[in-house]
Design an enzyme around this catalytic site. Structure first.
Site, short mmCIF file in Angstrom:
data_model
loop_
_atom_site.label_atom_id
_atom_site.label_comp_id
_atom_site.label_asym_id
_atom_site.label_seq_id
_atom_site.Cartn_x
_atom_site.Cartn_y
_atom_site.Cartn_z
N LYS A 196 4.90 18.58 -40.17
CA LYS A 196 6.07 19.46 -40.14
C LYS A 196 7.24 18.73 -40.78
O LYS A 196 7.63 17.65 -40.33
CB LYS A 196 6.41 19.86 -38.71
N LYS A 249 3.76 22.85 -42.41
CA LYS A 249 4.93 23.73 -42.33
C LYS A 249 6.10 23.08 -43.04
O LYS A 249 6.34 21.90 -42.80
CB LYS A 249 5.23 23.93 -40.85
C1 PBG Z 1 11.32 24.20 -33.59
C2 PBG Z 1 10.71 25.19 -34.51
C3 PBG Z 1 11.29 25.59 -35.71
C4 PBG Z 1 10.43 26.54 -36.27
C5 PBG Z 1 9.34 26.70 -35.40
N1 PBG Z 1 9.53 25.84 -34.32
C6 PBG Z 1 12.59 25.23 -36.32
C7 PBG Z 1 13.02 23.85 -36.36
O1 PBG Z 1 12.21 22.91 -36.40
O2 PBG Z 1 14.24 23.66 -36.34
C8 PBG Z 1 10.70 27.22 -37.57
C9 PBG Z 1 9.92 28.45 -37.90
C10 PBG Z 1 10.51 29.27 -39.00
O3 PBG Z 1 11.46 28.86 -39.69
O4 PBG Z 1 9.99 30.38 -39.21
N2 PBG Z 1 10.54 23.63 -32.62
#
Ligand code: PBG
Length: 324
Positions: A196, A249
């Site tokens: 991520k 991601k």
């Molecule tokens: C945070 C989380 C995020 C997303 C999923 N879980 C945002 C972040 O890391 O700030 C993003 C998903 C999206 O943008 O569709 N635990």
């Protein structure tokens, strides 16, 4: 050699192209993110994510019945927690009667076969909007991991099939796996967000959950977008610690990572086409500059071609409708 080899021969007509196509999409490929809020009859559109809604539990129930009837088999649940319930320790995340826990129960009661994935991270519960406990402007790793493990058990108790840690703390998969084992949840899956990235594509999601970081950014825990080998390291560790599925991601900007991981490992991979990717498509389509359906389907096939078994996308319903 030309003229004996002419690649265009196999592109001659639709039927022939259909027969030699390497990659096919199917409703089984998709995982649907759901945003849950308190209340009744609430279905509010997220301004930066047209046609994506925050829904109260009664609406969620209708939604999952409809998803199941369309052939969609998995949902990924995110809870929008009211500000008064937020603190630094993520206390509300462990509430057995919390919104997330009730959402999981509601979905499993409505459609028992639906595979319920639950988001495990502190940011929706954190008064700082960070994925971990904060001390002196630092995000504490080991203290956070303890809470995440309890949170995962609480989701498993509510009926989650798959817990999905999206926080990027080190060692959280191991702690979650041990906590699940010792509480009798050996069959609960872990889908870790293994690779991520600290991405600017998450903006609309943070609007949806009101979870933007109150100070700084997430670069001390999420990955540097410049790194490729590190993704292999991260995922290797998550697999050793007990992850069943690992996720990449965001999606389109990280297809090389997805392909690297597909070449390297044998476990199922998930990809997340995140909120900013969805918003870009919708905005361009609104302006009449892109054909939303056509570009969206091209991106879906790209995810599958790159190696994704599970495609997490706000466009899942549209994709399945187009698949017919
Ligand atoms: C945070 C989380 C995020 C997303 C999923 N879980 C945002 C972040 O890391 O700030 C993003 C998903 C999206 O943008 O569709 N635990």
């Amino acid at each position: 050699m030309f003229p004996y080899n002419r690649k265009r021969r196999l592109r001659k007509n639709t039927a022939l192209r259909d027969m030699v196509r390497e990659t096919h999409l199917h409703p089984d490929d998709f995982l649907v993110p759901l945003f849950v809020v308190e209340g009744k009859n609430v279905k509010e559109e997220i301004p930066s994510m047209p046609q994506t809604f925050r829904m109260s539990l009664d609406e969620i129930e209708k939604e999952v019945r409809s998803l199941w009837s369309m052939g969609l088999k998995g949902v990924l649940v995110f809870a929008k927690v009211s500000d008064v319930l937020k603190d630094n320790a993520g206390t509300e995340a462990l509430n057995p009667q919390g919104l997330m826990q009730r959402a999981i129960q509601t979905i499993k009661n409505a459609v028992p076969e639906m595979v319920v994935f639950s988001d495990v991270a502190l940011d929706p519960y954190s008064s700082f909007g960070h994925d971990g406990i904060v001390e002196n402007n630092k995000i504490l790793n080991d203290e956070t991991v303890e809470v995440l493990a309890q949170m995962a058990v609480s989701h498993a108790q509510a009926g989650a099939d798959v817990v999905a840690p999206s926080d990027m703390m080190d060692g959280r998969v191991l702690h979650i796996r041990e906590a699940l084992e010792s509480n009798g949840f050996q069959d609960t899956c872990i889908m870790s967000y293994g690779a991520k990235y600290a991405s600017h594509y998450y903006g609309p999601f943070r609007d949806a959950l009101d979870s933007a970081p109150g100070f700084g950014d997430k670069k001390t825990y999420q990955m540097d977008p410049a790194n490729r080998l590190e993704a292999i390291e991260e995922v290797q560790l998550d697999i050793e610690e007990g992850a069943d599925v690992v996720m990449v991601k965001p999606g389109i900007a990280y297809l090389d990572i997805l392909r690297d991981l597909h070449n390297e490992f044998n476990i199922p991979l998930a990809v997340y086409q995140v909120s900013g990717e969805y918003a870009m498509l919708k905005a361009a389509a609104e302006k009449g500059w892109l054909d939303y359906e056509a570009v969206m389907m091209e991106q879906m096939i790209a995810f599958k071609r790159a190696g994704a078994s599970i495609i997490t996308t706000y466009s899942a319903k549209d994709a399945v409708t187009l698949l017919g």
